[in-house]
Structures are given as structure tokens and as C-alpha cells.
Design a protein around this motif. Structure first.
Motif, PDB file in Angstrom:
ATOM      1  N   PHE A  87       6.619  52.457  20.686  1.00  0.00           N
ATOM      2  CA  PHE A  87       7.231  52.898  19.432  1.00  0.00           C
ATOM      3  C   PHE A  87       7.548  54.382  19.587  1.00  0.00           C
ATOM      4  CE2 PHE A  87       5.067  49.638  16.359  1.00  0.00           C
ATOM      5  CZ  PHE A  87       5.711  48.612  17.031  1.00  0.00           C
ATOM      6  N   THR A  88       8.801  54.731  19.399  1.00  0.00           N
ATOM      7  CA  THR A  88       9.219  56.115  19.552  1.00  0.00           C
ATOM      8  C   THR A  88      10.251  56.451  18.471  1.00  0.00           C
ATOM      9  OG1 THR A  88      10.060  57.742  21.139  1.00  0.00           O
ATOM     10  CG2 THR A  88      11.012  55.528  21.245  1.00  0.00           C
ATOM     11  N   ASP A  89      10.827  57.647  18.550  1.00  0.00           N
ATOM     12  CA  ASP A  89      11.855  58.020  17.588  1.00  0.00           C
ATOM     13  C   ASP A  89      13.043  58.607  18.325  1.00  0.00           C
ATOM     14  OD1 ASP A  89      10.920  60.516  18.319  1.00  0.00           O
ATOM     15  OD2 ASP A  89      10.748  61.289  16.281  1.00  0.00           O
ATOM     16  N   GLU A  90      14.098  58.902  17.587  1.00  0.00           N
ATOM     17  CA  GLU A  90      15.338  59.372  18.195  1.00  0.00           C
ATOM     18  C   GLU A  90      15.168  60.734  18.860  1.00  0.00           C
ATOM     19  OE1 GLU A  90      17.694  59.098  14.690  1.00  0.00           O
ATOM     20  OE2 GLU A  90      18.254  57.012  15.036  1.00  0.00           O
ATOM     21  N   LYS A  91      14.258  61.541  18.335  1.00  0.00           N
ATOM     22  CA  LYS A  91      14.041  62.869  18.930  1.00  0.00           C
ATOM     23  C   LYS A  91      13.423  62.765  20.311  1.00  0.00           C
ATOM     24  CE  LYS A  91      13.499  65.369  14.558  1.00  0.00           C
ATOM     25  NZ  LYS A  91      12.557  66.155  13.713  1.00  0.00           N
ATOM     26  N   ALA A  92      12.550  61.805  20.511  1.00  0.00           N
ATOM     27  CA  ALA A  92      11.888  61.649  21.804  1.00  0.00           C
ATOM     28  C   ALA A  92      12.718  60.806  22.777  1.00  0.00           C
ATOM     29  CB  ALA A  92      10.510  61.003  21.615  1.00  0.00           C
ATOM     30  N   GLU A 106      10.385  65.814  19.477  1.00  0.00           N
ATOM     31  CA  GLU A 106      11.181  66.532  20.477  1.00  0.00           C
ATOM     32  C   GLU A 106      10.340  66.937  21.686  1.00  0.00           C
ATOM     33  OE1 GLU A 106      14.664  68.046  22.035  1.00  0.00           O
ATOM     34  OE2 GLU A 106      14.512  67.117  20.046  1.00  0.00           O
ATOM     35  N   SER A 107       9.073  67.295  21.451  1.00  0.00           N
ATOM     36  CA  SER A 107       8.231  67.784  22.539  1.00  0.00           C
ATOM     37  C   SER A 107       7.913  66.705  23.571  1.00  0.00           C
ATOM     38  CB  SER A 107       6.922  68.352  21.981  1.00  0.00           C
ATOM     39  OG  SER A 107       6.155  67.336  21.364  1.00  0.00           O
ATOM     40  N   LYS A 108       8.107  65.450  23.204  1.00  0.00           N
ATOM     41  CA  LYS A 108       7.808  64.349  24.127  1.00  0.00           C
ATOM     42  C   LYS A 108       9.036  63.932  24.940  1.00  0.00           C
ATOM     43  CE  LYS A 108       3.885  63.621  21.709  1.00  0.00           C
ATOM     44  NZ  LYS A 108       2.517  63.750  22.174  1.00  0.00           N
ATOM     45  N   LYS A 109      10.189  64.464  24.622  1.00  0.00           N
ATOM     46  CA  LYS A 109      11.444  63.942  25.167  1.00  0.00           C
ATOM     47  C   LYS A 109      11.490  63.975  26.693  1.00  0.00           C
ATOM     48  CE  LYS A 109      16.471  64.339  24.665  1.00  0.00           C
ATOM     49  NZ  LYS A 109      17.579  65.011  23.923  1.00  0.00           N
ATOM     50  N   HIS A 110      11.160  65.117  27.288  1.00  0.00           N
ATOM     51  CA  HIS A 110      11.273  65.236  28.738  1.00  0.00           C
ATOM     52  C   HIS A 110      10.338  64.262  29.447  1.00  0.00           C
ATOM     53  CE1 HIS A 110      11.714  66.933  32.727  1.00  0.00           C
ATOM     54  NE2 HIS A 110      10.395  67.008  32.795  1.00  0.00           N
ATOM     55  N   ALA A 111       9.063  64.273  29.056  1.00  0.00           N
ATOM     56  CA  ALA A 111       8.093  63.407  29.721  1.00  0.00           C
ATOM     57  C   ALA A 111       8.431  61.937  29.522  1.00  0.00           C
ATOM     58  CB  ALA A 111       6.684  63.703  29.212  1.00  0.00           C
ATOM     59  N   LEU A 112       8.845  61.575  28.318  1.00  0.00           N
ATOM     60  CA  LEU A 112       9.157  60.172  28.052  1.00  0.00           C
ATOM     61  C   LEU A 112      10.346  59.714  28.889  1.00  0.00           C
ATOM     62  CD1 LEU A 112       8.372  57.669  26.457  1.00  0.00           C
ATOM     63  CD2 LEU A 112       9.953  58.400  24.651  1.00  0.00           C
ATOM     64  N   ASN A 113      11.339  60.570  29.032  1.00  0.00           N
ATOM     65  CA  ASN A 113      12.492  60.226  29.859  1.00  0.00           C
ATOM     66  C   ASN A 113      12.070  60.027  31.317  1.00  0.00           C
ATOM     67  OD1 ASN A 113      15.465  59.980  30.373  1.00  0.00           O
ATOM     68  ND2 ASN A 113      15.070  61.820  31.573  1.00  0.00           N
ATOM     69  N   LEU A 153      -4.429  50.781  21.761  1.00  0.00           N
ATOM     70  CA  LEU A 153      -3.491  51.735  21.197  1.00  0.00           C
ATOM     71  C   LEU A 153      -3.510  53.007  22.028  1.00  0.00           C
ATOM     72  CD1 LEU A 153      -1.575  52.615  18.869  1.00  0.00           C
ATOM     73  CD2 LEU A 153      -3.620  53.443  17.658  1.00  0.00           C
ATOM     74  N   LEU A 154      -2.352  53.381  22.552  1.00  0.00           N
ATOM     75  CA  LEU A 154      -2.225  54.570  23.388  1.00  0.00           C
ATOM     76  C   LEU A 154      -1.245  55.561  22.786  1.00  0.00           C
ATOM     77  CD1 LEU A 154      -1.857  52.974  26.962  1.00  0.00           C
ATOM     78  CD2 LEU A 154      -3.922  54.014  25.992  1.00  0.00           C
ATOM     79  N   GLY A 155      -1.436  56.823  23.111  1.00  0.00           N
ATOM     80  CA  GLY A 155      -0.451  57.851  22.823  1.00  0.00           C
ATOM     81  C   GLY A 155       0.072  58.414  24.134  1.00  0.00           C
ATOM     82  N   MET A 156       0.908  59.425  24.036  1.00  0.00           N
ATOM     83  CA  MET A 156       1.364  60.142  25.222  1.00  0.00           C
ATOM     84  C   MET A 156       1.473  61.613  24.893  1.00  0.00           C
ATOM     85  SD  MET A 156       4.929  60.109  27.401  1.00  0.00           S
ATOM     86  CE  MET A 156       5.639  61.332  26.253  1.00  0.00           C
ATOM     87  N   GLY A 157       0.880  62.456  25.747  1.00  0.00           N
ATOM     88  CA  GLY A 157       0.985  63.891  25.548  1.00  0.00           C
ATOM     89  C   GLY A 157       2.317  64.428  26.023  1.00  0.00           C
TER      90      GLY A 157
END
Length: 236
Positions: free
Chosen positions: A229-234, A196-203, A137-141
Motif C-alpha cells: 500500500f503506497t501513495d502517489e508521492k512515493a 515523498e521521502s520514500k520515493k527513491h528507495a521504493l523505486n 505488517l511491515l513498513g519501509m524506511g
């Protein structure tokens, strides 16, 4: 990569818990055990709380689950910053696990670099020289890091060690982490990144040029068995 976008975080947590249950049943049926590496943070905390409920806990053969950690702050296990402490409080103290199957990423009286080698041996004692976890299980900063693989750090180039410890100047503390070669061996990997805070990095991770020095999550191979697994904000 199998990407699932949720419009409700409770649904994301539920699906993650369901995934843990399904993979545990499959692994235990095939190998009579389920060997996992868990991450810290707020999203795993919600998932662990869910797994500890009667609805989920009764579906898992806890005595056949082996618990390792993806990474850890080099702090005592009773420290508020400890990922292991959070996991014990939310899950491990609430379900009938075998205490001998729990491998926290910390030990008093030893240098973190020395313990990294010791932790690697603990993994090999359970998984052998192949080192294939059933589930990670991983997350992303917000900066695109995962585990304790932070942008610009030498650990990103590690190809031999399974576990590495180093001093993270930006946080003024030692971190210990599984390295990307070991993580990539896993049968199943679930990455959770939302908000929302993950949006730039995830893209950048998903659609940008390959630049893992800047966005370390790109080190994780896009292969069958990898889910996001993500959401619409990210996801946008």
C-alpha cells in the motif's frame, strides 16, 4: 506483488484495517486463530487506532488473535521508543485480547542476543517448527530498510535464525528483529510505504537491480499474499 496506490492516506489506513479484519476472519474460520506480527511507526499507529474503534473492534474475535512483533528497539516496554508500548496504547489496551496471546519483544534482565533465541522459541511454541504467520505488517524506511533489517548489516545474511539481535551503531542501540527467512514464510504480508521521502528507495526496491544489502526490503519475496500500500508521492 499486488500494489495499491492511494491518493488519500485515510483511505490507505481504512483499507489496511479492512485487510486485517478480512484476514482475521479467514484465518479464524480455517484454523481457529489469527497469528500476526506487527511493526511500529506512525502508519501502523493510525491503523491500530482505527482497529480499536467500535466499528472495527466488533468485527474481530480478539481472544483468538496472537500478537508478536516484527522488530523492536531494545528498550523497556514503558519507554517512549518501544513499539510494543505504542501498540498497547493504541490498540491492545482497548480491545478484549487474551493477555497470554501477547508476546512483546523485550524482557528485563536478559541480554538481547539471548532473548532473540527465547523469542524464537516463543514463536515455535505457537506456530510450530514451520513458523508460518497468518499476517505480517511491515513498513519501509527512507533508506529501504524493513523491520530492523538495515542496509549493510550482517543480519541481512542470516539464513538460520528466525530472530536476531544486534547493536546498530548508527542509532547507538540494540535492535531485535525477525529475519527475512521467517518473514517470507508468512501467508500474508502487507508493506506500507508512503510519502515523498520514500520515493527513491521504493523505486529502487521495485524497479532497480537486486541489491538487498543497500535496499533490504528487496529481501521480501514477491509472491502471492504480498501486498504493498503506497501513495502517489512515493510511487511517482
Amino acid at each position: 506483488m499486488n500494489i495499491t496506490v492511494f491518493n488519500d492516506l485515510e483511505k490507505l489506513y481504512t483499507k489496511a484495517a479492512d485487510t486485517f479484519v478480512e484476514l482475521s476472519k479467514k484465518s479464524i474460520q480455517n484454523n481457529d486463530r489469527f497469528v500476526v506480527a506487527l511493526s511500529g511507526g506512525s502508519s501502523p499507529k493510525a491503523i491500530f487506532n482505527l482497529l480499536a474503534t467500535e466499528e472495527y473492534a466488533d468485527k474481530i474475535e480478539w481472544n483468538k488473535v496472537y500478537f508478536f512483533w516484527v522488530d523492536e528497539r531494545w528498550v523497556p516496554l514503558d519507554d517512549d521508543k518501544s513499539n510494543a508500548r505504542m501498540t498497547f496504547e493504541t490498540l491492545l489496551n482497548k480491545v478484549p485480547v487474551n493477555k497470554d496471546h501477547i508476546f512483546p519483544m523485550y524482557e528485563d534482565g536478559i541480554l538481547p542476543e539471548d532473548y532473540a533465541a527465547e523469542y524464537e522459541q516463543q514463536i515455535k511454541n505457537v506456530l510450530g517448527n514451520e513458523g508460518v504467520f497468518d499476517f505480517i505488517l511491515l513498513g519501509m524506511g527512507d533508506d529501504g530498510h524493513t523491520a530492523s533489517l538495515f542496509p549493510g548489516e550482517a543480519v541481512l545474511d542470516e539464513n538460520e535464525k528466525w530472530v536476531s539481535a544486534y547493536y546498530l551503531k548508527s542509532q547507538e542501540m540494540f535492535r531485535i528483529t525477525l529475519t527475512s527467512p521467517l518473514i517470507n514464510k508468512a501467508e500474508n504480508i502487507l508493506v506500507i510505504a508512503f510519502g515523498e521521502s520514500k520515493k527513491h528507495a521504493l523505486n529502487e526496491v521495485l524497479n532497480g537491480e537486486y541489491n538487498p544489502k543497500l535496499y533490504p526490503l528487496q529481501l521480501i519475496d514477491r509472491k502471492e499474499g504480498l501486498q504493498l500500500f503506497t501513495d502517489e508521492k512515493a510511487k511517482g
